[in-house]
Enzyme design. Structure first.
Site, PDB file in Angstrom:
ATOM      1  CG  PHE A 174      -1.843   1.214   1.240  1.00  0.00           C
ATOM      2  CD1 PHE A 174      -2.996   1.217   0.470  1.00  0.00           C
ATOM      3  CD2 PHE A 174      -1.543   2.321   1.996  1.00  0.00           C
ATOM      4  CE1 PHE A 174      -3.847   2.320   0.466  1.00  0.00           C
ATOM      5  CE2 PHE A 174      -2.375   3.434   1.998  1.00  0.00           C
ATOM      6  CZ  PHE A 174      -3.533   3.431   1.231  1.00  0.00           C
ATOM      7  CG  ASP A 195       5.688   3.315   1.542  1.00  0.00           C
ATOM      8  OD1 ASP A 195       5.724   3.931   2.625  1.00  0.00           O
ATOM      9  OD2 ASP A 195       4.662   3.226   0.852  1.00  0.00           O
ATOM     10  CE  LYS A 197       0.036   5.545   7.556  1.00  0.00           C
ATOM     11  NZ  LYS A 197      -1.298   6.130   7.704  1.00  0.00           N
TER      12      LYS A 197
END
Length: 455
Positions: free
Chosen positions: A130, A215, A244
Site C-alpha cells: 500500500f 516506503d 504519518k
C-alpha cells in the site's frame, strides 16, 4: 447516534462510511469521546500520533512557530524545513537531499517521478503493498480492490509476491526504473518479510541500475524501535519515503534521496504549495527531539515485546500469532472476525484497527506505557470470546512464510526486543549518535496523566 456522528453522516462524502465514534479530546495515549468516556488509543491516528495527543513538546513547538511565521510557500526559505531536512539526513547517516510534502501518498508520488527521471519507465512493486490513494501511488499499490475502480492507472508496474526474492529477481531488468517495497506491509495486515529480503532487494536493484525505494510511511520515525525500519537490516536504499508519525499529528511527508537519485529533481520538475510548512516542520523537529531525549526507541522495543508476549501468553485459541516489530503489531486470528473483536475492544475502552478480516492492527503512540499495554492484554480474552463463530480463514492451517518470518530487529524474539534496557531514559546508541546536539536539547516533562493507565 451521537450528535457529531449524525452531522458527519449528513455532510461528509461517504468514502469512509460513517465512523462509529466521535472524539473530542486526548492526552498522551488516552482519548475522550463526546460523552466523556475514555479510551486507550492503540491506533494513534493510524500510526500518526507518535507522541500521543496534546504532547507538551508538540504543543509548544507548534504554538511558538505559528505565532512567529506560518506558511511562506517554497518561494522563500524558512528555518524549520531546512533544520528538518538536515536532521532527517543525519538520522539516515548519509548525505542526500530531501523533498518535503504533506502526506505519504505525496512522498511516494515524488519517488515515482524520481524514477521517471532516470529515463526508464518500468516499476516493480509488491502484491499487498500500500503506497497511497492518489492515481500514481495507487498504481504502485498491490491491492486490486482499491485500484481496479480507477483503472487505467499510470505507469508500467509489475507486482510480485511480497517477501519472495526469487520473484523479485525475475521481474527486475535493465529497463526497471525502481523497485518500491515496504519493510513491513502495514495495510496488508502487518506482514513481515523473511530475513534478508531487503538485502536481496538492494542487491537485485543495484545489479540492474534500478532505484530501491523503501516506503517507510508507516514504519519510520521510531515505529519499529529504529529511526527507520530498514536500519535493522543495514540496507542503504536510494530513496526513503516518510509521513504519518513524522509530523506528530500534523500533515507532513518526506522523500529522502541519496547518491545520484538526490540530484534527479531540478528546478520546475516538481513542487507543492504546502509541503515543508514551517508549522508542521516545527512539530516534526519536536517529535524527533523528544524520541531521542526520552529514549523512546528502546521504550518502543520493550513495550512492543511486552504486548507481543502478553498476547501470546494468553494461549487463546482464536489467536494464531502476533507479528510485526516494535509498536506496529498485528494480532492474527484464525477466523475473519477482526471487526467484531475490534468492536468488543472499543466497548471495553480500547481503540484498535481491524486492518484485515483476520488481523487486528496495533499502532499506538510511542509513549504507550507498560500499564496501558497490560490493561489491553487483560481485556483481550473477553473481546476474543465475544467473536462470533465463523468459517476458518483460508490457509489458516498453514501459515505463509512471508507472514510469519521476521526481519532482523523485529519484535519476535530478537535480541534487541528482549534485552533488558535500564530505565525509559536510557538511550540506545542509535538514538543518541545520530541526532545533532541542537536537536537533542528539548526537554519535555511527562505529566502523570501520560504515564498511568486510565481508570
Amino acid at each position: 447516534m451521537s450528535t457529531l456522528v449524525r452531522r458527519w453522516g449528513a455532510t461528509m462524502m461517504d468514502n469512509y462510511g460513517t465512523p462509529p465514534l466521535a472524539l473530542v479530546s486526548g492526552a498522551g495515549a488516552v482519548v475522550v469521546d463526546e460523552t466523556g468516556r475514555e479510551y486507550v488509543d492503540l491506533l494513534g491516528g493510524i500510526a500518526v500520533n507518535a507522541l500521543g495527543h496534546a504532547h507538551p513538546a508538540v504543543v509548544a513547538a507548534v504554538s511558538k512557530q505559528v505565532a512567529t511565521l506560518g506558511h511562506v510557500s517554497n518561494l522563500f526559505v524558512a528555518e524549520p524545513p531546512v533544520a528538518l531536512a538536515e536532521l532527517l539526513l543525519a538520522l539516515a547517516g548519509r548525505p542526500g537531499r530531501v523533498f518535503l510534502a504533506n502526506s505519504g501518498a505525496e512522498a511516494n508520488e515524488a519517488a515515482f517521478k524520481l524514477s521517471r527521471l532516470t529515463g526508464r519507465r518500468h516499476v516493480v512493486a509488491t502484491h499487498g503493498g500500500f503506497h497511497g490513494r492518489t492515481m500514481g501511488a495507487l498504481a504502485l499499490t498491490g491491492q486490486p480492490a482499491k485500484a481496479d475502480p480507477f483503472r487505467p492507472l499510470p505507469g508500467d508496474v509489475t507486482h510480485v509476491p511480497y517477501g519472495d526474492a526469487d520473484a523479485l529477481a525475475e521481474a527486475v531488468t535493465d529497463a526497471t526504473a525502481m523497485v518500491i517495497v515496504e519493510p513491513i506491509q502495514g495495510e496488508n495486515g502487518v506482514v513481515v518479510p523473511p530475513p534478508g529480503y531487503l538485502t536481496a532487494a538492494r542487491r537485485i536493484t543495484a545489479a540492474h541500475g534500478a532505484l530501491l525505494v523503501l516506503d517507510e510511511v508507516q514504519t519510520g520515525v521510531g515505529r519499529t524501535g529504529h529511526w527507520f525500519a530498514h536500519q535493522a537490516e543495514g540496507v542503504e536504499p536510494d530513496v526513503v519515503t516518510l509521513a504519518k508519525g513524522l509530523g506528530g499529528g500534523l500533515p507532513l511527508g518526506a522523500c529522502l534521496a541519496f547518491g545520484p537519485a538526490a540530484d534527479l529533481l531540478t528546478p520546475g520538475s516538481h513542487g507543492t504549495t504546502f509541503g515543508g510548512n514551517p508549522v508542521s516542520c516545527a512539530a516534526a523537529l519536536a517529535v524527533i527531539a523528544t524520541i531521542a531525549n526520552e529514549g523512546l526507541l528502546d521504550h518502543v522495543k520493550r513495550v512492543g515485546e511486552r504486548l507481543r508476549r502478553g498476547v501470546e501468553a494468553l494461549g487463546h485459541p482464536l489467536v494464531r500469532e502476533v507479528r510485526g516489530a516494535g509498536l506496529l503489531l498485528g494480532v492474527v486470528l484464525d477466523r475473519p472476525v477482526a471487526g467484531a473483536v475490534s468492536t468488543a475492544l472499543r466497548e471495553a475502552g480500547f481503540l484498535v484497527n481491524p486492518v484485515q478480516p483476520g488481523v487486528v492492527r496495533l499502532a499506538p503512540p510511542l509513549i504507550l506505557t507498560a500499564a496501558q499495554a497490560d490493561a489491553f492484554v487483560a481485556a483481550l480474552p473477553a473481546a476474543l470470546d465475544a467473536a462470533p463463530a465463523e468459517a476458518a480463514l483460508p490457509g489458516a492451517a498453514a501459515r505463509p512464510a512471508a507472514a510469519t518470518a521476521t526481519v532482523p530487529g523485529a519484535a519476535t524474539r530478537s535480541a534487541a526486543a528482549t534485552a533488558t534496557v535500564p530505565g525509559a531514559a536510557a538511550r540506545s546508541a542509535e538514538a543518541t549518535a545520530t541526532v545533532p546536539a541542537e536537536a537533542a536539547t528539548v526537554s519535555t516533562p511527562t505529566p502523570a496523566s501520560r504515564t498511568e493507565a486510565p481508570a
